[in-house]
Design an enzyme around this catalytic site. Structure first.
Site, PDB file in Angstrom:
ATOM      1  N   HIS A 131       0.869  -1.183   0.000  1.00 59.22           N
ATOM      2  CA  HIS A 131       0.000   0.000   0.000  1.00 59.22           C
ATOM      3  C   HIS A 131       0.909   1.237   0.000  1.00 59.22           C
ATOM      4  O   HIS A 131       2.014   1.194   0.537  1.00 59.22           O
ATOM      5  CB  HIS A 131      -0.843  -0.046   1.272  1.00 59.22           C
ATOM      6  CG  HIS A 131      -1.885   1.020   1.398  1.00 59.22           C
ATOM      7  ND1 HIS A 131      -1.596   2.291   1.832  1.00 59.22           N
ATOM      8  CD2 HIS A 131      -3.224   1.004   1.167  1.00 59.22           C
ATOM      9  CE1 HIS A 131      -2.708   3.010   1.863  1.00 59.22           C
ATOM     10  NE2 HIS A 131      -3.714   2.258   1.467  1.00 59.22           N
ATOM     11  N   ASP A 208       3.228  -4.365   8.074  1.00 55.17           N
ATOM     12  CA  ASP A 208       2.013  -3.573   7.925  1.00 55.17           C
ATOM     13  C   ASP A 208       0.839  -4.544   8.047  1.00 55.17           C
ATOM     14  O   ASP A 208       0.522  -5.273   7.105  1.00 55.17           O
ATOM     15  CB  ASP A 208       2.039  -2.867   6.565  1.00 55.17           C
ATOM     16  CG  ASP A 208       0.703  -2.235   6.199  1.00 55.17           C
ATOM     17  OD1 ASP A 208      -0.274  -2.402   6.944  1.00 55.17           O
ATOM     18  OD2 ASP A 208       0.650  -1.581   5.139  1.00 55.17           O
ATOM     19  N   GLN A 211      -4.401  -5.092   6.968  1.00 53.92           N
ATOM     20  CA  GLN A 211      -5.394  -6.016   6.389  1.00 53.92           C
ATOM     21  C   GLN A 211      -5.337  -7.396   7.035  1.00 53.92           C
ATOM     22  O   GLN A 211      -6.043  -8.299   6.592  1.00 53.92           O
ATOM     23  CB  GLN A 211      -5.167  -6.156   4.874  1.00 53.92           C
ATOM     24  CG  GLN A 211      -5.363  -4.877   4.089  1.00 53.92           C
ATOM     25  CD  GLN A 211      -6.809  -4.405   4.039  1.00 53.92           C
ATOM     26  OE1 GLN A 211      -7.744  -5.153   4.347  1.00 53.92           O
ATOM     27  NE2 GLN A 211      -7.019  -3.162   3.651  1.00 53.92           N
ATOM     28  N   LYS A 234     -10.388  -0.616  10.540  1.00 54.13           N
ATOM     29  CA  LYS A 234     -10.555  -1.852   9.760  1.00 54.13           C
ATOM     30  C   LYS A 234     -10.824  -3.036  10.690  1.00 54.13           C
ATOM     31  O   LYS A 234     -11.107  -4.141  10.242  1.00 54.13           O
ATOM     32  CB  LYS A 234      -9.304  -2.133   8.923  1.00 54.13           C
ATOM     33  CG  LYS A 234      -9.019  -1.053   7.884  1.00 54.13           C
ATOM     34  CD  LYS A 234      -7.823  -1.432   7.022  1.00 54.13           C
ATOM     35  CE  LYS A 234      -7.161  -0.254   6.355  1.00 54.13           C
ATOM     36  NZ  LYS A 234      -7.859   0.260   5.184  1.00 54.13           N
ATOM     37  N   CYS A 372      -4.873   2.495  -3.570  1.00 56.14           N
ATOM     38  CA  CYS A 372      -3.631   3.051  -2.995  1.00 56.14           C
ATOM     39  C   CYS A 372      -2.478   2.056  -3.167  1.00 56.14           C
ATOM     40  O   CYS A 372      -1.641   1.903  -2.275  1.00 56.14           O
ATOM     41  CB  CYS A 372      -3.795   3.433  -1.526  1.00 56.14           C
ATOM     42  SG  CYS A 372      -5.033   4.677  -1.266  1.00 56.14           S
TER      43      CYS A 372
HETATM   44  N1  7TS Z   1      -1.654  -0.604   4.717  1.00 56.91           N
HETATM   45  C1  7TS Z   1      -2.555  -1.383   4.119  1.00 56.91           C
HETATM   46  C2  7TS Z   1      -2.169  -2.785   3.727  1.00 56.91           C
HETATM   47  C3  7TS Z   1      -3.846  -0.905   3.884  1.00 56.91           C
HETATM   48  O1  7TS Z   1      -4.740  -1.696   3.312  1.00 56.91           O
HETATM   49  C4  7TS Z   1      -4.179   0.414   4.272  1.00 56.91           C
HETATM   50  C5  7TS Z   1      -5.512   1.017   3.979  1.00 56.91           C
HETATM   51  C6  7TS Z   1      -3.195   1.178   4.919  1.00 56.91           C
HETATM   52  C7  7TS Z   1      -1.948   0.634   5.113  1.00 56.91           C
HETATM   53  C8  7TS Z   1      -3.475   2.552   5.423  1.00 56.91           C
HETATM   54  O2  7TS Z   1      -4.332   2.506   6.510  1.00 56.91           O
HETATM   55  P1  7TS Z   1      -4.909   3.825   7.177  1.00 56.91           P
HETATM   56  O3  7TS Z   1      -5.912   3.341   8.145  1.00 56.91           O
HETATM   57  O4  7TS Z   1      -3.768   4.513   7.831  1.00 56.91           O
HETATM   58  O5  7TS Z   1      -5.509   4.627   6.062  1.00 56.91           O
HETATM   59  N2  7TS Z   1      -6.179   0.433   2.888  1.00 56.91           N
HETATM   60  C9  7TS Z   1      -7.287   0.896   2.278  1.00 56.91           C
HETATM   61  C10 7TS Z   1      -7.914   0.166   1.276  1.00 56.91           C
HETATM   62  O6  7TS Z   1      -7.560  -0.923   0.865  1.00 56.91           O
HETATM   63  N3  7TS Z   1      -8.973   0.863   0.844  1.00 56.91           N
HETATM   64  O7  7TS Z   1      -9.039   1.999   1.540  1.00 56.91           O
HETATM   65  C11 7TS Z   1      -7.992   2.027   2.436  1.00 56.91           C
END
Ligand code: 7TS
Length: 414
Positions: A131, A208, A211, A234, A372
């Site tokens: 990501h 990371d 997910q 999430k 992303c």
């Molecule tokens: N890393 C991964 C693997 C992610 O899927 C996401 C967000 C992030 C980092 C960033 O997370 P945040 O909470 O700091 O924004 N992924 C997604 C997605 O798949 N669709 O919208 C956000």
């Protein structure tokens, strides 16, 4: 994601769904079919009520007052930290830093761990399926320090090439930062192995887990990583709260990232001394209600059972994969043997954005776009994909609704 074998009773999904108020709403006159959990999951009533109860009865600032409300707020906030510690099996609450989310966690590590120690020519290893949150902060620290980003390739299934990874580890490698689960493809990475190969060579590691934590049990001590990052929203918790796990010894070696209140012990104009862990990395008033809500979210998923969640989602993934493959012209992007519960796909002759709009008219919420993860889109030579991502409250009937809506889209646009 591998389901646990054994004698676990299946989930009572209908009962679980009643815990999530939003799941009973209608969208465009149809029952909501929420298949965008990878972007953000929904909250159970217990989380919503915990935040409300906090504001109605306990709110004050934390770590400051001797008055009753401040002590209650501090107790709830620190109680949440202990729940998060237990959830990922960290050794100590000193290792649980509350942040805004995964993005902030990785920025914290790149700046507080990376910036002071990276030298020109040092290397940071990531993979092709990251990501942007696990790419851009490393690019920034590379620009600041002269370090270099190396990218481990993937194959046409979306599996990381471990031989190439091993070959990339060298005397200049300082950090390996990898996703636990790819948000664009669903690939589950063998992070235990990846971390072990780095650790053998004395290389720091960050996983990371954005997910991964909603879908399977995560044990940071078993993984052996130095850092593990995830987001509350999430994981059925509030937005604007997340966790950076850092091994105590490593966090101890890092200077603070941001300066301000709560991260200090003493301040004078000549000299400031910093607070102990984890407060040294939590400058300013934190998202108190968010942390408390996240603690309750963790209680909730643990009461359902991570193993049962993993098994139900594995079943959803299998069902969705086989049903989607019956749709003429549909290609699944990401076919790794180990996948978490999401499916990315493209439909011949239909742009994913148009698909998203038509599905919305049918009450079906999926994500369309580059997720992303633009390098992944480039690799598969697609501008975007449609992605259905499942949580433990999703059902076979909802997957049927998705497939039905795809049929409508094909008739309209195909
Ligand atoms: N890393 C991964 C693997 C992610 O899927 C996401 C967000 C992030 C980092 C960033 O997370 P945040 O909470 O700091 O924004 N992924 C997604 C997605 O798949 N669709 O919208 C956000």
């Amino acid at each position: 994601m591998a389901a646990e074998p054994g004698i676990l009773a299946p989930l009572d999904v209908e009962r679980i769904r009643r815990d999530f108020p939003i799941l009973s709403r209608q969208v465009r006159g149809r029952p909501l079919v929420y298949l965008d959990n990878g972007a953000s999951a929904q909250r159970p009533r217990a989380v919503i009520e915990a935040e409300r109860d906090y504001y109605e009865r306990h709110h004050s600032n934390v770590h400051r007052g001797v008055h009753t409300l401040s002590q209650e707020a501090t107790g709830l906030f620190e109680g949440a930290r202990e729940k998060l510690r237990r959830f990922i099996n960290a050794a100590s609450t000193k290792e649980i830093v509350f942040v805004r989310g995964t993005t902030e966690a990785i920025n914290l590590v790149s700046q507080a761990w990376g910036r002071p120690r990276l030298q020109p020519g040092d290397e940071i290893v990531i993979t092709w399926l990251e990501h942007h949150a696990n790419i851009v902060p490393w690019q920034q620290v590379c620009e600041q320090t002269g370090a270099r980003l190396r990218v481990v390739p993937i194959d046409r299934r979306g599996v990381v090439d471990l031989d190439a990874y091993r070959a990339m580890l060298g005397p200049r490698t300082r950090m390996v930062a990898v996703a636990h689960v790819s948000n664009a493809l669903g690939t589950v990475l063998p992070v235990r192995e990846i971390v072990a190969m780095a650790r053998e060579r004395g290389i720091a590691t960050l996983v990371d887990g954005a997910q991964a934590v909603p879908h399977q049990r995560v044990d940071v001590r078993d993984l052996g990583c130095d850092f593990y990052a995830f987001s509350g929203h999430k994981l059925f918790g509030p937005t604007g709260i997340g966790v950076l796990y850092g091994r105590e010894r490593v966090l101890e070696s890092m200077p603070p990232w941001q300066g301000g209140g709560d991260m200090i012990l003493t301040v004078s104009f000549e000299r400031t001394t910093y607070n102990t862990l984890p407060f040294r990395f939590e400058a300013g008033t934190p998202n108190i209600a968010g942390a408390i809500g996240l603690g309750v979210a963790v209680d909730y998923v643990e009461s359902v059972g991570m193993e049962r969640i993993a098994r139900h989602e594995h079943d959803l993934l299998d069902y969705a994969t086989s049903r989607l493959l019956t749709v003429p012209g549909l290609t699944i992007i990401g076919t790794a043997p180990e996948k978490a519960s999401l499916v990315s796909f493209v439909l011949d002759g239909v742009h994913p954005h148009d698909l998203g709009t038509i599905l919305d008219a049918e009450g079906v919420a999926i994500r369309t776009g580059h997720h992303c993860a633009m390098p992944v889109m480039d690799f598969f030579d697609v501008p975007a994909t449609a992605r259905a991502s499942f949580a433990f409250y999703n059902t076979h009937a909802e997957i049927d609704a998705l497939v039905r809506a795809l049929g409508i889209a094909r008739e309209m646009l195909g």
